[in-house]
Structures are given as structure tokens and as C-alpha cells.
Motif scaffolding. Structure first.
Motif, mmCIF file in Angstrom:
data_model
loop_
_atom_site.group_PDB
_atom_site.id
_atom_site.type_symbol
_atom_site.label_atom_id
_atom_site.label_comp_id
_atom_site.label_asym_id
_atom_site.label_seq_id
_atom_site.Cartn_x
_atom_site.Cartn_y
_atom_site.Cartn_z
ATOM 1 N N MET A 106 0.794 -1.219 0.000
ATOM 2 C CA MET A 106 0.000 0.000 0.000
ATOM 3 C C MET A 106 0.831 1.277 0.000
ATOM 4 O O MET A 106 0.350 2.326 -0.410
ATOM 5 C CB MET A 106 -0.931 0.018 1.223
ATOM 6 N N VAL A 107 2.079 1.182 0.446
ATOM 7 C CA VAL A 107 2.861 2.396 0.680
ATOM 8 C C VAL A 107 4.095 2.441 -0.212
ATOM 9 O O VAL A 107 4.973 1.580 -0.106
ATOM 10 C CB VAL A 107 3.300 2.483 2.156
ATOM 11 N N PRO A 108 4.213 3.425 -1.093
ATOM 12 C CA PRO A 108 5.428 3.565 -1.905
ATOM 13 C C PRO A 108 6.650 3.753 -1.004
ATOM 14 O O PRO A 108 6.634 4.548 -0.069
ATOM 15 C CB PRO A 108 5.161 4.846 -2.714
ATOM 16 N N GLY A 109 7.694 2.975 -1.281
ATOM 17 C CA GLY A 109 8.925 3.111 -0.518
ATOM 18 C C GLY A 109 9.093 2.096 0.593
ATOM 19 O O GLY A 109 10.192 1.967 1.154
ATOM 20 N N ILE A 110 8.022 1.370 0.942
ATOM 21 C CA ILE A 110 8.137 0.311 1.952
ATOM 22 C C ILE A 110 8.575 -0.974 1.245
ATOM 23 O O ILE A 110 7.923 -1.426 0.316
ATOM 24 C CB ILE A 110 6.804 0.084 2.686
ATOM 25 N N ASP A 111 9.680 -1.552 1.696
ATOM 26 C CA ASP A 111 10.238 -2.733 1.029
ATOM 27 C C ASP A 111 9.720 -4.056 1.580
ATOM 28 O O ASP A 111 9.840 -5.082 0.920
ATOM 29 C CB ASP A 111 11.766 -2.724 1.158
ATOM 30 N N MET A 112 9.170 -4.057 2.812
ATOM 31 C CA MET A 112 8.690 -5.308 3.389
ATOM 32 C C MET A 112 7.584 -5.018 4.405
ATOM 33 O O MET A 112 7.736 -4.157 5.271
ATOM 34 C CB MET A 112 9.829 -6.054 4.082
ATOM 35 N N THR A 113 6.484 -5.739 4.264
ATOM 36 C CA THR A 113 5.397 -5.652 5.230
ATOM 37 C C THR A 113 5.846 -6.279 6.546
ATOM 38 O O THR A 113 6.397 -7.384 6.553
ATOM 39 C CB THR A 113 4.146 -6.370 4.700
ATOM 40 N N THR A 114 5.622 -5.582 7.649
ATOM 41 C CA THR A 114 6.073 -6.088 8.947
ATOM 42 C C THR A 114 5.040 -5.804 10.023
ATOM 43 O O THR A 114 4.084 -5.064 9.808
ATOM 44 C CB THR A 114 7.405 -5.431 9.364
#
Length: 275
Positions: A106-114
Motif C-alpha cells: 500500500m505504501v510507496p517506498g516500503i520494502d517489506m510488510t512487517t
């Protein structure tokens, strides 16, 4: 960025976290504030990233395993221009593009869901292993919480990285000494984190995690290591520079009033002016 600019950037990250959470008047204040200086160094000086091309193949990656501190990462991304600042006002609201925890879908720039604590260690090592396999000369930066280090998955990953000599990962523990419901030493004492990671085959350092210059220097030293993964233990203050949170014991997740918000923003503005 210069040291002065990184100090200002850290204060702006803290302000932007509060700006975003002010809509719902609550959030994970403590950990967001303690890691703001690290984010200022990473996004202001260290990481090879491009806000105009968030999926750049040769970019450095960041995995914030303590995913509940997503608002701090979102703040840094918004200030760098990854998405409009107006998005910050929608954190945790229905239909938001910025959920409470880091979300790569959902978020540009986030590389991994945590968010499930411990799992960020494994996914960051997978990224580092994949980059090595593809012969891409990029770094993976990983942020763990000190309470998170209670998780066995962290130590399984630490053993793997040390064994495989993954020198393209630089990890940090935000050691603010508290977790959700108390001091880490009272809940599950992890002892000397620097020594523990050294025993698992890592090159490890300890620095003041609220000092941008010390963080930057430690990262430069870590990049000189060619045979080991690197760990930097950051000694931080939970709720750092947030007037209504800094001296409160239970400051992991907090509610706050508009008056408290305005006072905190004024204090951060004074820090920026002084810098």
C-alpha cells in the motif's frame, strides 16, 4: 546531509509523526520517537534510494521489523517526497493508504510488510541473500526492537547470517530499554546484545542512537566489514523529544490531547531553530 541537516530532519520526522497521528489522537509514540534519528541518517545520508523510482532494482532496502513504528517510516518517506504529505493525516482511518504497520502493498517506498515481531529478521535476510545471488551490490538495512529480541526467530536468523557471512546486511536494535508493558530486563532479559550478536558471528557496535553523527560513523565502519553481517546497537530514549511522552513510563502506545500535541510541536520547532 550535513550533521546539522540530519538533526533537523530527525526533528521534522518526529513532528510529522505527530502531525499524522493527531487525527486519531493516538499511536505508537515511544518507538517512533526513539528511532527518528536513525531514519534521518538512513534517508538523509546513507541509503541509495530514489523517491521518483521506489522500485529501483539497485536500491538499498529497509526492513523495519518493529512494524508498529510504521508512522515514523511514513514520516520520513513523506518528507522525502514518496507520497503527498496529506496522506499522513489518514493513518489508521478507514480506506487509508497508510495502515498502522508497515505495508509494502500500500505504501510507496516500503520494502517489506512487517508487524509480526521477529519475522523482519527472516525477510531481511532473504532480501540480502537474494541480492547476493543476483550480484546486486546493494545493502539491506534492518531495524529490530529490543523487546522484539525476545523472539527466537531473531536468533535463528542471526545464526544463519553469521554462518553465511552476509556482509550486505546492516542491522540495528533500537534499545530504548522498554517494551509494551515494562522494562525489557524485567520481562525477558536479553543481556548484552552486542556480545550476543558477536557470539553469533556478527560484527557488532554500540552507539548513542539519538546522535546522528555517531550513527553515521558506525554505518561507515560497518561497511568496511567484508566477512560478517553487521549489528549496531542503538542506545535510545523511548519517546525522545516528545514532551508528553519522553518522561512517561507506559509510552509504547499513547493517547494525547490537542494541547499536548501543540506543546510537543512547539518544542520540536525550538529544536529545529536551535539547530
Amino acid at each position: 546531509m550535513t550533521t546539522r541537516e540530519m538533526k533537523i530532519f530527525a526533528a521534522e520526522i518526529r513532528k510529522t509523526v505527530l502531525y499524522g497521528l493527531d487525527t486519531v489522537k493516538s499511536g505508537h509514540i515511544g518507538g517512533c520517537m526513539s528511532m527518528a534519528d536513525l531514519l534521518a541518517v538512513l534517508y538523509g545520508e546513507v541509503m541509495n534510494v530514489d523517491p521518483k523510482n521506489p522500485q529501483l532494482k539497485t536500491r538499498d532496502r529497509l526492513v523495519v521489523s518493529k512494524g508498529h513504528c510504521g508512522p515514523a517510516v511514513y514520516a520520513a518517506l513523506a518528507l522525502k517526497g514518496y507520497f503527498p504529505m496529506e496522506w499522513m493525516k489518514t493513518i489508521n482511518l478507514s480506506q487509508t493508504k497508510l495502515p498502522s504497520h508497515c505495508d509494502m502493498n500500500m505504501v510507496p517506498g516500503i520494502d517489506m510488510t512487517t508487524g509480526s515481531l521477529g519475522q523482519g529478521m527472516s525477510t531481511a535476510l532473504g532480501l540480502a541473500w537474494g541480492l547476493r545471488y543476483q550480484k546486486i551490490n546493494s545493502y539491506v538495512y534492518l531495524v529490530l526492537g529490543d523487546g522484539e529480541c525476545d523472539e527466537g526467530q531473531v536468533w535463528e536468523g542471526a545464526l544463519f547470517a553469521g554462518t553465511k557471512k552476509l556482509n550486505n546486511i546492516i542491522a540495528f536494535v533500537d534499545q530504548n530499554l522498554k517494551q509494551l508493558d515494562g522494562y525489557t530486563k524485567d520481562i525477558c532479559d536479553v543481556g548484552d546484545l552486542r556480545k550476543k550478536f558477536e557470539d553469533f558471528g556478527w560484527f557488532a557496535q554500540e552507539v548513542n542512537g539519538n546522535d546522528v553523527e555517531e550513527i553515521k560513523n558506525a554505518i561507515e565502519i560497518a561497511k568496511l566489514q567484508v566477512e560478517k553481517p553487521s549489528m549496531i546497537v542503538l542506545h535510545t530514549e523511548k519517546g525522545k523529544d516528545c514532551t508528553f511522552a519522553q518522561d512517561v513510563f507506559y509510552n509504547h502506545h499513547m493517547t494525547f490531547t490537542e494541547e499536548q500535541y501543540e506543546e510537543a510541536v512547539h518544542h520540536l520547532d525550538e529544536i529545529i531553530k536551535e539547530a
